[in-house]
Design an enzyme around this catalytic site. Structure first.
Site, PDB file in Angstrom:
ATOM      1  N   LYS A 112       5.298 -10.600   5.727  1.00  0.00           N
ATOM      2  CA  LYS A 112       4.138 -11.509   5.763  1.00  0.00           C
ATOM      3  C   LYS A 112       3.101 -10.974   4.784  1.00  0.00           C
ATOM      4  O   LYS A 112       2.309 -10.101   5.094  1.00  0.00           O
ATOM      5  CB  LYS A 112       3.578 -11.576   7.183  1.00  0.00           C
ATOM      6  CG  LYS A 112       2.216 -12.275   7.337  1.00  0.00           C
ATOM      7  CD  LYS A 112       2.275 -13.748   7.004  1.00  0.00           C
ATOM      8  CE  LYS A 112       1.028 -14.479   7.519  1.00  0.00           C
ATOM      9  NZ  LYS A 112      -0.240 -14.049   6.906  1.00  0.00           N
ATOM     10  N   ASP A 135       4.145   3.909  -2.003  1.00  0.00           N
ATOM     11  CA  ASP A 135       3.854   3.884  -3.438  1.00  0.00           C
ATOM     12  C   ASP A 135       3.198   5.182  -3.910  1.00  0.00           C
ATOM     13  O   ASP A 135       3.430   5.622  -5.045  1.00  0.00           O
ATOM     14  CB  ASP A 135       2.954   2.700  -3.777  1.00  0.00           C
ATOM     15  CG  ASP A 135       3.692   1.366  -3.676  1.00  0.00           C
ATOM     16  OD1 ASP A 135       4.935   1.379  -3.715  1.00  0.00           O
ATOM     17  OD2 ASP A 135       3.020   0.328  -3.557  1.00  0.00           O
ATOM     18  N   SER A 194       2.177  -7.723   7.919  1.00  0.00           N
ATOM     19  CA  SER A 194       0.833  -7.904   7.384  1.00  0.00           C
ATOM     20  C   SER A 194       0.131  -6.571   7.129  1.00  0.00           C
ATOM     21  O   SER A 194       0.492  -5.842   6.214  1.00  0.00           O
ATOM     22  CB  SER A 194       0.031  -8.796   8.337  1.00  0.00           C
ATOM     23  OG  SER A 194      -1.127  -9.294   7.731  1.00  0.00           O
TER      24      SER A 194
END
Length: 699
Positions: free
Chosen positions: A493, A479, A468
């Site tokens: 998740k 990224d 999460s």
């Protein structure tokens, strides 16, 4: 698999879902209560209207619900007969229409047949045990089928009798192998099955309705659940930070209670003796109270036994995952899992790339926390992840570290706000996560809004239990090419749930999905590391992808974001150095061998019921464990253990159970130790690149 009702013994970690198949039942046939029909209609309507998937309840879903409900009641195909299943087929394509009409009688009729079969089976076993322990032939070469998913339902009572003969024989043999005498085994099993019968007789209409409705919600995704009034009360209690216990998330798994995960810094975690997938078979109060057998118990009741006042003791009898089946008893001192126990902490170590030594700071972050009450009161000293990490970064800067490792292993998530704000400490202004809602609108409001506080070399360490909010942070760092991500593929998740009120209880429903700035979802696939470490947790049994109805991975449009390092040119070299270093490292050889061994054990399809063969199997398991450990010790210049008993005794040394942050140590953490060497290599290769200004990515 029956892994959908998860309860926690600590504040803030409770997910409600499926009841155990040994849930309580009344002696008279159970029937729907007045408001349950209208509640069922509400649930169907809200699922169709609000759920992210927008699936309509129709004939196809009716068939899936029929399968799911029967599997939830009898996953091992041990109670129903083939004739029962054939009789139930009349409802296969009718359940959808019935639910829309507020008719839940089919769910109750199927359950009442299950309760009848289970009651008859318990009476049969108790009748045998009242006459003494059955005279099983443990010299006979036969086995018990462990995975009956592809098996057929018993076609007759005699077929069912033979299946249960083997199940009872297996239970007796398991207890014999722990050293128990026959009379003690008979007494324990008699108490076990009498307890199951008592709980069967206490089952009520609300329990059956919750079980039936959650068979429906699971078809949408594993995180959407119906919470009955009782379950809702437990959920609210857990979220109030008022529970005291051992700090472990438990889940039902057929007749066992299994450890899903541990709270970092919690009492169970501190023992060092409990791991995910361990089975709890007994619970004893204090240091010498009677050990109560909990095999076949309802999950709620096991939780109630383990939960208790801070400062008191509880003993757990467990069957460790990947072991030889031997039971172990663990003493745990209950306590509240406080914010300070889960607070970020730091340490500094020195590592060399072979040419130069570097000071590496390590920040361990067990969860993304914030003291909401203090925050709302505008307390200037409220605790939060970002505030604590910012303070630690300042301290590490003063200590002149050359790079920082942020350890998010076992971090199951927490506050989205904190995940966003934490990212802000390491990148300049820019988006952190995208959220797509059920109406297909995409939100990009979670952004980094300040200049980075720390701009030096960074590594994020993750594993399969990083979930999460951890995945949002690690994905953003990856990224932006802001730092290396090292470890194992994360949990996956990537969905968001909200609570929807109902006439009876509430519906926890999935309404949104997380997406990285690259456009990739964190759902299902998780975050994949740039440099993988040995796998320690079986990804097929733990993680989002282990759920049959998990929402799939997908992607949306990327958003413009900066790039900080040209990591693609560095990672191949780092991988080469890492692989060369760990190929002969004793700890890494041990970790790889251990996972291979546990995987082989988990893949077994049958369990021998021959006592000599089982004794030999246990001896082989013990010798293999001892051999792996001694190879590791000898390679490190340590004295090998003389026998398995000496090894086992060393493993059971006392571990602290008092509060306070756990100290970061390298000697028993080969993954963190190797991460330090990777970081040293990274700094040596990227010293110049780390000072270059970020460039906007091209799309």
């Amino acid at each position: 698999m029956l892994t959908n009702r998860i309860a926690a013994l600590f504040s803030g970690f409770l997910v409600i879902g499926l009841l155990s198949t040994t849930a309580l039942a009344e002696t008279e046939p159970l029937a729907p209560e007045k408001d349950q029909g209208s509640t069922a209609r509400e649930i169907v309507g809200k699922l169709e209207m609000l759920h992210y998937n927008k699936i309509k309840v129709g004939d196809e879903m009716s068939e899936d619900l029929w399968d799911e409900y029967i599997d939830a009641l009898d996953p091992t195909k041990s109670y129903f007969l083939a004739s029962d299943i054939n009789e139930f087929r009349e409802w296969q394509t009718k359940l959808d229409d019935q639910l829309r009409a507020g008719d839940v009688k089919a769910g109750f009729e199927i359950y009442n047949r299950f309760r009848l079969r289970m009651g008859d089976r318990l009476d049969n076993i108790l009748s045998q045990l009242e006459k003494g322990l059955p005279a099983f032939d443990f010299d006979r070469d036969e086995s018990l089928e462990l995975d009956r998913e592809e098996s057929q339902w018993p076609t007759s009572i005699s077929d069912a009798d033979d299946l249960w003969r083997k199940r009872l024989k297996s239970s007796v043999l398991n207890l014999r192998l722990t050293g128990k005498e026959d009379e003690d085994i008979r007494d324990l099993l008699e108490r076990r099955y009498k307890g199951q019968k008592k709980r069967l007789e206490q089952q009520n209409s609300n329990d059956v309705f919750e079980l039936y409705m959650n068979s429906l919600t699971r078809l949408y995704d594993p995180h959407s659940n119906y919470l009955s009034p009782r379950s809702l009360e437990n959920f609210n209690m857990s979220m109030s930070l008022s529970l005291e216990g051992i700090g472990a998330v438990l889940q039902g798994d057929e007749e066992y209670t299994k450890v899903a995960r541990l709270v970092a810094g919690g009492p169970a975690d501190r023992t060092g003796k409990i791991k995910p997938n361990d089975k709890i078979v007994g619970v004893g109060q204090d240091k010498d109270g009677e050990m109560v057998d909990v095999v076949g118990w309802r999950l709620d009741d096991v939780v109630d036994l383990i939960r208790g006042k801070a400062g008191t003791f509880v003993r757990l009898e467990t069957i460790p995952t990947g072991g030889d089946g031997t039971h172990k008893t663990i003493l745990i001192k209950r306590s509240k899992v406080k914010l300070e126990d889960q607070a970020a902490k730091k340490a500094v170590f020195e590592f060399s790339d072979g040419k130069k030594s570097y000071k590496i700071g390590v920040i361990n972050l067990p969860t993304f926390y914030i003291d909401f009450d203090a925050y709302r009161r505008r307390d200037p000293n409220y605790k939060s992840t970002t505030r604590d990490v910012a303070r630690l970064l300042s301290e590490l800067k003063e200590e002149k570290v050359d790079g920082i490792i942020l350890d998010l292993r076992n971090n199951g998530g927490g506050s989205l706000q904190e995940a966003t704000m934490l990212t802000d400490l390491f990148i300049d202004q820019g988006p952190v996560v995208q959220i797509r809602h059920a109406n297909e609108q995409i939100s990009r409001h979670n952004r980094s809004r300040s200049r980075a506080m720390y701009r030096g070399p960074l590594m994020v360490l993750i594993n399969r239990l990083s979930a999460s909010a951890s995945e949002i942070f690690a994905g953003a760092i990856q990224d932006y090419n802001r730092g290396l991500v090292v470890g194992n593929q994360s949990f996956g998740k990537g969905t968001v749930q909200t609570m929807a009120p109902l006439k009876e209880g509430q519906l926890k429903i999935t309404q949104s999905k997380f997406y990285r700035v690259s456009g990739d979802s964190t759902q299902h696939a998780g975050v994949k590391p740039d440099i993988p470490m040995p796998q320690l947790i079986d990804a097929e049994s733990v993680g989002e992808s282990a759920y049959d109805t998990a929402l799939p991975w997908d992607r949306i449009h990327a958003v413009p974001h900066a790039k900080y390092f040209n990591l693609k040119t560095l990672i191949p070299n780092l991988l080469t150095k890492h692989n060369k270093r760990t190929a002969s490292d004793p700890d890494f050889i041990f970790l790889r061998d251990q996972f291979k061994f546990e995987s082989e054990r988990a893949d077994r399809k049958h369990l021998s019921l021959n006592e000599v063969m089982r004794e030999q199997e246990r001896e082989n398991v013990n010798q293999r464990l001892l051999s792996m450990e001694n190879r590791r010790r000898e390679a490190k210049g340590l004295e090998p253990y003389k026998d398995f008993e000496a090894y086992e005794e060393s493993e059971s040394e006392e571990v602290a159970t008092i509060g306070g942050p756990v100290e970061i140590k390298l000697e028993k953490d080969p993954i963190l130790n190797e991460a330090g060497y990777i970081m040293a290599d990274f700094i040596g290769l990227a010293d110049k690149a780390s000072k270059a200004p970020p460039q906007v990515a091209n799309f």
